[in-house]
Design a protein around this motif. Sequence first.
Motif, mmCIF file in Angstrom:
data_model
loop_
_atom_site.group_PDB
_atom_site.id
_atom_site.type_symbol
_atom_site.label_atom_id
_atom_site.label_comp_id
_atom_site.label_asym_id
_atom_site.label_seq_id
_atom_site.Cartn_x
_atom_site.Cartn_y
_atom_site.Cartn_z
ATOM 1 N N GLU A 227 -47.940 16.264 -4.545
ATOM 2 C CA GLU A 227 -48.849 16.716 -3.396
ATOM 3 C C GLU A 227 -49.950 17.177 -3.865
ATOM 4 O O GLU A 227 -49.936 17.870 -4.893
ATOM 5 C CB GLU A 227 -48.048 17.775 -2.574
ATOM 6 C CG GLU A 227 -46.976 17.261 -1.605
ATOM 7 C CD GLU A 227 -46.304 18.193 -0.801
ATOM 8 O OE1 GLU A 227 -46.817 19.435 -0.967
ATOM 9 O OE2 GLU A 227 -45.073 17.958 -0.231
ATOM 10 N N SER B 263 -49.010 17.704 -7.789
ATOM 11 C CA SER B 263 -47.911 18.631 -8.433
ATOM 12 C C SER B 263 -46.707 18.231 -7.478
ATOM 13 O O SER B 263 -47.194 17.987 -6.349
ATOM 14 C CB SER B 263 -48.169 19.829 -8.844
ATOM 15 O OG SER B 263 -48.554 20.644 -7.519
ATOM 16 N N VAL B 264 -45.568 18.385 -7.929
ATOM 17 C CA VAL B 264 -44.298 18.027 -7.172
ATOM 18 C C VAL B 264 -44.055 19.665 -6.677
ATOM 19 O O VAL B 264 -43.856 20.292 -7.784
ATOM 20 C CB VAL B 264 -43.322 17.431 -8.071
ATOM 21 C CG1 VAL B 264 -42.202 17.178 -7.066
ATOM 22 C CG2 VAL B 264 -43.574 15.964 -8.588
ATOM 23 N N TYR C 72 -48.486 15.104 -12.002
ATOM 24 C CA TYR C 72 -47.204 15.568 -11.341
ATOM 25 C C TYR C 72 -47.163 16.971 -11.691
ATOM 26 O O TYR C 72 -46.257 17.751 -11.148
ATOM 27 C CB TYR C 72 -46.301 14.795 -11.469
ATOM 28 C CG TYR C 72 -45.904 13.589 -10.931
ATOM 29 C CD1 TYR C 72 -46.852 12.603 -10.509
ATOM 30 C CD2 TYR C 72 -44.618 13.205 -10.229
ATOM 31 C CE1 TYR C 72 -46.623 11.332 -9.912
ATOM 32 C CE2 TYR C 72 -44.384 11.999 -9.715
ATOM 33 C CZ TYR C 72 -45.480 11.105 -9.568
ATOM 34 O OH TYR C 72 -45.161 9.858 -8.875
ATOM 35 N N ASP C 73 -48.169 17.436 -12.248
ATOM 36 C CA ASP C 73 -47.804 19.166 -12.695
ATOM 37 C C ASP C 73 -49.139 19.844 -12.604
ATOM 38 O O ASP C 73 -49.254 20.893 -13.275
ATOM 39 C CB ASP C 73 -47.053 19.181 -14.051
ATOM 40 C CG ASP C 73 -47.895 18.569 -15.184
ATOM 41 O OD1 ASP C 73 -49.080 17.805 -14.895
ATOM 42 O OD2 ASP C 73 -47.716 18.843 -16.382
ATOM 43 N N GLN D 22 -41.801 22.821 -5.460
ATOM 44 C CA GLN D 22 -40.222 23.116 -5.800
ATOM 45 C C GLN D 22 -39.339 22.585 -4.786
ATOM 46 O O GLN D 22 -39.579 22.584 -3.432
ATOM 47 C CB GLN D 22 -40.168 24.611 -5.723
ATOM 48 C CG GLN D 22 -38.808 25.073 -6.394
ATOM 49 C CD GLN D 22 -38.651 26.652 -6.357
ATOM 50 O OE1 GLN D 22 -39.760 27.226 -5.931
ATOM 51 N NE2 GLN D 22 -37.736 27.009 -7.093
ATOM 52 N N GLY D 23 -38.341 21.976 -5.142
ATOM 53 C CA GLY D 23 -37.325 21.162 -4.279
ATOM 54 C C GLY D 23 -37.774 19.614 -3.762
ATOM 55 O O GLY D 23 -37.274 19.160 -3.175
ATOM 56 N N GLY D 24 -39.212 19.390 -4.097
ATOM 57 C CA GLY D 24 -39.582 18.190 -3.702
ATOM 58 C C GLY D 24 -39.492 17.004 -4.792
ATOM 59 O O GLY D 24 -38.811 17.168 -5.964
ATOM 60 N N SER D 25 -39.701 15.738 -4.561
ATOM 61 C CA SER D 25 -39.706 14.557 -5.287
ATOM 62 C C SER D 25 -41.088 13.947 -5.668
ATOM 63 O O SER D 25 -41.249 13.316 -6.623
ATOM 64 C CB SER D 25 -38.586 13.745 -4.972
ATOM 65 O OG SER D 25 -38.750 13.110 -3.709
ATOM 66 N N SER D 26 -41.931 14.088 -4.689
ATOM 67 C CA SER D 26 -43.310 13.214 -4.943
ATOM 68 C C SER D 26 -44.411 14.297 -4.849
ATOM 69 O O SER D 26 -44.432 15.701 -4.268
ATOM 70 C CB SER D 26 -43.185 12.609 -3.413
ATOM 71 O OG SER D 26 -42.258 11.644 -3.095
#
Length: 275
Positions: free
Chosen positions: A63, A54-55, A47-48, A57-61
Amino acid sequence: MRPLIAALAALVLGMSGCALSGGGQAAGADTLAKIKKAGALVAGTKYDAVVWGSVPQGGSSPEGFDIDVGKEMARRLGVRFETQPVTSSNRIANLQTRKVDLLLASMVHTRERDKTIDYSIDYFRESMKFLVLDKSRYQAIDDLAGKKIVVAQGSIQETLVPKVCATCSVLSVAKWTDTMQTLKAHQADAVFATKGTIEGSKKALDASGTRTRVIGPEGLLPLPYGIGVRQGDGTLRDTLNRLLMEMQADGTYTRLVRKWWGPNNSFAVDVWPEK
């Protein structure tokens, strides 16, 4: 005597069945069956890790390349795609404890890791780079002699730093995003990771106002990346290999590679002859 022989035969068969259900090929068949029964493929992903997963900025899932590869595999299996966050240090444990079905987590295929898990065929190959602050004096790897290099804990980069800079010290941090913060705070002189991740991190840091520079020769320590499955998970592994080759053959894989790694990236999955 015959009843005794029959009883012993039944016992042996029963023990064989238990052994198969606990591991080996049957365990692999169970994983694929579980995915289809549940209607979901659960992948351990980063997720990073910029570019890989990575998620935004401002997202939750998350990509990234790993996410898109997983989504396409799930689509072809006729199931939905779900992710669970993993790090370099805990991803194998999450796989072995069945918290995830497989690992799509920017994981290099090494002989040491192959002792505890199985892998798909290579689904990417990538070389290494360093990231330094633009205002630093570092222009080449030789300039980093005796300096501190920050990497993600549990990543193969922990062991690779001495191969390219024998006098460098290694600082391991829990999450990939921590490497960038460590560089910004001048707690390390350089970040070491895959070329794509480094270039993605450079864009993120530059956008935030921290100017950086990528150093290191092209083709530095090219390494194979694989999708991780549980040891003996042969049925699932073979299915993933087939899906990867199908995606390469119909052009889907080339599209995903160029989407995330640039139009000039020529990586292609090895496609075995059909007969």
